[in-house]
Design a protein around this motif. Structure first.
Motif: not given
Length: 349
Positions: A47-54
């Motif tokens: 939601r806060r704009g991080v494109g990819l989460l590991m």
């Protein structure tokens, strides 16, 4: 600004080049299923704009694979089903998420697993990071157990696909089992899994190949490092050339992303260049994610200017500043990471 540009990885598009690095939060349920706050925790970053989460490291078997207490897993159908809630929450916020798969190996917390196995007999130096106890003696895995480990990665990857993850990251860093096999300082085997670099690469390559067989067109990332949890200064005997060979072999096996973890991404190694620069020059198709000590927008921009580096991953900076992207772009003061924050309750602000 390159950080804000979209990135295509195999068959998915990432909205920007900012990645949430895997962070051990130790807040899963005791059976390795997702706890109530984890879907909100991960989706908050999307939601806060991080494109990819590991994800944090997910254990792949209950016999020898767990690394720490209250670690989430992906080796049972029940665990798979709870991860669906996380993936759905992240997708609802427009994000992408990879499952990071791990085997704890010799660095597992003492008494956590029924079996404590490693590449070779021995005890990791120092104490464990979670409980601060001396590391326990591990024994060398048999060839039969190695086969089972590979099968567990394959099954976990299959569960990840069924849970809806956008991709897989294989944890091959920091002294855990895969890196343990890969490293000359800890792998003293005399069979086909030890000795030469080709033999030390055998387990990582076989895991990548079996994961590729079940994830189809989804991307595969491989997390690699020089340093170990118990050896911060490790350098491979073959130096720069050895790291180049490792990167090339992983790319050939089917890796799309090489997630390079260092203590400081822009620091020169013993051969005179940053590790991420060496890995970036070694591959042609795969992309490189730079990780290590990145705090500011300027840090990220310097990394993204290196050949082959197409994304950056942040851990502590995002842990202490979930709104890091907007704060950095607006040049607002950033909160400083305080040691121990990773042990606190999951932030959902």
């Amino acid at each position: 600004m390159k950080l804000l540009e979209p990135l295509d990885i195999r068959n998915i598009q990432i909205s920007n080049r900012l990645v949430l690095a895997p962070m051990s939060r130790m807040q899963a349920n005791e059976d390795g299923t997702v706890s109530e706050r984890m879907p909100l925790y991960y989706s908050n970053y999307a939601r806060r704009g991080v494109g990819l989460l590991m994800t944090e490291a997910l254990y792949t078997d209950k016999i020898s694979g767990r690394a720490y207490f209250n670690q989430p897993g992906l080796c049972t159908a029940a665990q798979r089903d709870t991860w669906r809630t996380v993936v759905s929450a992240v997708h609802d916020m427009g994000g992408r998420i990879f499952a990071q798969l791990q085997h704890g190996g010799r660095l597992a917390e003492p008494g956590l697993n029924p079996q404590h196995i490693a590449a070779s007999d021995g005890i990791a130096a120092g104490n464990t990071w979670q409980t601060g106890r001396p590391n326990a003696a591990a024994r060398a895995a048999t060839t039969s157990e190695i086969k089972q480990i590979i099968e567990c990665f394959e099954r976990a990857a299959s569960y990840a696909v069924e849970a809806g993850f956008d991709g897989i990251e294989i944890h091959g860093a920091r002294g855990y089992l895969i890196d343990d096999f890969l490293s000359a300082s800890t792998n003293r085997r005399e069979d086909e899994y030890g000795g030469s670099l080709e033999n030390r690469l055998r387990l990582p390559v076989q895991i990548v190949e079996c994961v590729r067989g079940v994830v189809g067109k989804r991307p595969i990332s491989f997390n690699m490092s020089l340093y170990k949890m118990d050896d911060l200064s490790y350098t491979p005997p073959g130096g720069e050339a050895e790291m180049t060979s490792i990167a090339s072999a992983l790319e050939t096996a089917g890796v799309d992303l090489l997630h390079v973890s260092t203590r400081k991404a822009l620091r020169d190694e013993q051969w005179g260049e940053p590790l991420v620069k060496v890995i970036g020059a070694a591959v042609t198709r795969a992309r490189v994610i730079a990780n290590g000590g990145l705090k500011t927008l300027d840090d990220c921009s310097q990394c993204l200017a290196l050949p082959g580096v197409e994304a950056v991953s942040l851990a502590r900076a995002l842990l202490s500043n979930p709104d890091w992207l907007s704060m950095a772009l607006e040049r607002r003061p950033l909160e400083t990471y305080v040691p121990g924050m990773e042990r606190e309750a999951l932030r959902i602000a």
